[in-house]
Design a protein around this motif. Structure first.
Motif, mmCIF file in Angstrom:
data_model
loop_
_atom_site.group_PDB
_atom_site.id
_atom_site.type_symbol
_atom_site.label_atom_id
_atom_site.label_comp_id
_atom_site.label_asym_id
_atom_site.label_seq_id
_atom_site.Cartn_x
_atom_site.Cartn_y
_atom_site.Cartn_z
ATOM 1 N N GLN A 130 99.404 43.379 80.567
ATOM 2 C CA GLN A 130 97.947 43.428 80.470
ATOM 3 C C GLN A 130 97.468 44.864 80.304
ATOM 4 O O GLN A 130 96.578 45.145 79.489
ATOM 5 N N ARG A 133 98.398 46.097 76.824
ATOM 6 C CA ARG A 133 97.478 45.572 75.811
ATOM 7 C C ARG A 133 96.191 46.392 75.767
ATOM 8 O O ARG A 133 95.685 46.729 74.692
ATOM 9 N N GLY A 185 99.685 34.916 70.607
ATOM 10 C CA GLY A 185 98.501 35.612 71.089
ATOM 11 C C GLY A 185 98.718 37.114 71.175
ATOM 12 O O GLY A 185 99.821 37.621 70.941
ATOM 13 N N PRO A 186 97.690 37.877 71.520
ATOM 14 C CA PRO A 186 97.784 39.341 71.532
ATOM 15 C C PRO A 186 98.787 39.895 72.538
ATOM 16 O O PRO A 186 99.465 40.884 72.247
ATOM 17 N N HIS A 187 98.900 39.276 73.715
ATOM 18 C CA HIS A 187 99.866 39.771 74.695
ATOM 19 C C HIS A 187 101.300 39.447 74.267
ATOM 20 O O HIS A 187 102.197 40.292 74.398
ATOM 21 N N GLU A 188 101.513 38.242 73.760
ATOM 22 C CA GLU A 188 102.850 37.874 73.300
ATOM 23 C C GLU A 188 103.272 38.753 72.130
ATOM 24 O O GLU A 188 104.424 39.218 72.075
ATOM 25 N N ASP A 218 98.099 35.129 77.633
ATOM 26 C CA ASP A 218 97.305 34.628 76.498
ATOM 27 C C ASP A 218 96.680 33.273 76.787
ATOM 28 O O ASP A 218 95.719 32.876 76.116
ATOM 29 N N GLN A 219 97.206 32.563 77.771
ATOM 30 C CA GLN A 219 96.639 31.263 78.149
ATOM 31 C C GLN A 219 95.601 31.403 79.267
ATOM 32 O O GLN A 219 95.075 30.397 79.750
#
Length: 277
Positions: A130, A133, A185-188, A218-219
Motif C-alpha cells: 500500500q 503504491r 488491479g493497481p496493487h497487484e 485491490d479488493q
C-alpha cells in the motif's frame, strides 16, 4: 506538592455497565439469529458458502462468490500436510501424545502466528504494498522504493523465501485470479513489477504473502480485515498432521533415545564440597 494526574474517566465503562452491545448481531430466542442484518437460517443457510460467512462475520461485508472462492484457495495454499512445517510439527507432537483434537489444532494454529510465516506476515506485506503504491503514484521509482528498505531485499515484506527461491503458490493463485475473471488491479500490477525487478537484479521474487496482500488490497481489504481472516490460515494442514500422528501408537512421532543426542558441553566433574563451618 500538587499532582497533575487526572482522575480516571469511567464514563465509557459506566455506559456499557451490565449490558452487551453488538454491531454484529445476535440470537433473539424464538425469532431468529441475526447476522449483520441477515437472518442466518432464512437468508444465509444454503445461500452462501462458509467463506462468504467468514468474511461477513469478520468484516461486516458479504463478498461475492468469486472473492470467497479466491480466499478459500488461499487457505488451501497454506494448509500443507507436511509435519516438518513448524505449526504442523506442534500438532503432530500433540497427536503423538494422544492429546484431544481441539487442544492440538489450536496449539498448531497458535504456533503459526509468526512474523516470518503464517498469518503474522500479512500485516507487513499489506502495509508495504500500500505504501509502495502511494510512493509510485507520487513519482518515485522502483529503485527508490527498494532502496528505502536499506537495499536489503530480504527486508521487503512479501518478497523472497527463507528456504527456496520462487513460489509455486503465486503461480497457482495468479492463474486462478485470471480464471475467475479478476482484472489486474493497481496493487497487484505494482507487486508483480517489483517482483520482475528483483528477479533481474537479485534473483528473488514475490512470495505468496506478498501476492495475496496485493490482490486483496485491490479488493478493498484492510490490515485488520486480513489479520483476522487469516487466523485459521493453516488449520487444514495442522489437522492433517495431528490426525496422522494420533492414529499411530503414542510416541511414534520423532522418537529419540539418549544416544541420539550428542552432548558437547563440559566433561563430567566433581561437585565442589560445601565448606565446613
Amino acid at each position: 506538592m500538587s499532582s497533575n494526574k487526572q482522575p480516571p474517566n469511567w464514563q465509557g465503562w459506566d455506559q456499557q455497565r451490565n449490558k452487551i452491545t453488538s454491531s454484529k448481531g445476535g440470537w433473539k430466542i424464538g425469532e431468529a439469529v441475526y447476522n449483520h442484518g441477515y437472518s442466518m437460517m432464512d437468508d444465509l443457510i444454503g445461500q452462501i458458502s462458509w467463506f462468504q460467512l467468514l468474511v461477513l462475520n469478520t468484516t461486516g461485508r458479504l463478498p461475492n462468490d468469486k472473492v470467497a472462492t479466491w480466499l478459500e484457495n488461499c487457505f488451501s495454499c497454506l494448509s500443507w500436510p507436511d509435519s516438518r512445517i513448524w505449526c504442523n510439527q506442534v500438532a503432530a507432537l500433540a497427536g503423538s501424545t494422544k492429546a484431544r483434537p481441539v487442544a492440538a489444532v489450536t496449539a498448531g494454529i497458535q504456533a503459526s502466528d509468526a512474523l516470518l510465516y503464517g498469518p503474522g506476515v500479512i500485516t507487513h506485506c499489506l502495509g508495504f504494498i500500500q505504501q509502495a503504491r502511494q510512493d509510485v503514484d507520487q513519482g518515485k521509482s522502483l529503485f527508490d522504493i527498494i532502496q528505502k528498505r536499506q537495499g536489503n531485499t530480504l527486508s521487503l515484506p512479501g518478497y523472497a523465501r527463507p528456504i527456496a527461491k520462487g513460489d509455486e503458490r503465486v503461480t497457482a493463485m495468479y492463474r486462478l485470479s485470471r480464471e475467475l475473471g479478476f482484472d489486474i488491479g493497481p496493487h497487484e500490477a505494482l507487486a508483480m513489477e517489483i517482483s520482475e525487478y528483483l528477479t533481474q537484479e537479485e534473483g528473488e521474487s514475490i512470495n505468496f504473502g506478498g501476492y495475496m496482500a496485493a490482490f486483496l488490497a485491490d479488493q478493498g481489504f484492510s490490515n485488520p480485515d486480513l489479520s483476522r481472516l487469516m487466523a485459521l490460515w493453516v488449520s487444514a494442514g495442522v489437522q492433517a498432521c495431528y490426525a496422522e500422528a494420533a492414529d499411530n501408537p503414542a510416541g511414534y512421532y520423532l522418537p529419540l533415545q539418549c544416544q541420539d543426542i550428542t552432548y558437547t558441553g563440559a566433561l563430567p566433574r566433581p561437585l565442589p564440597k560445601k565448606p565446613e563451618r
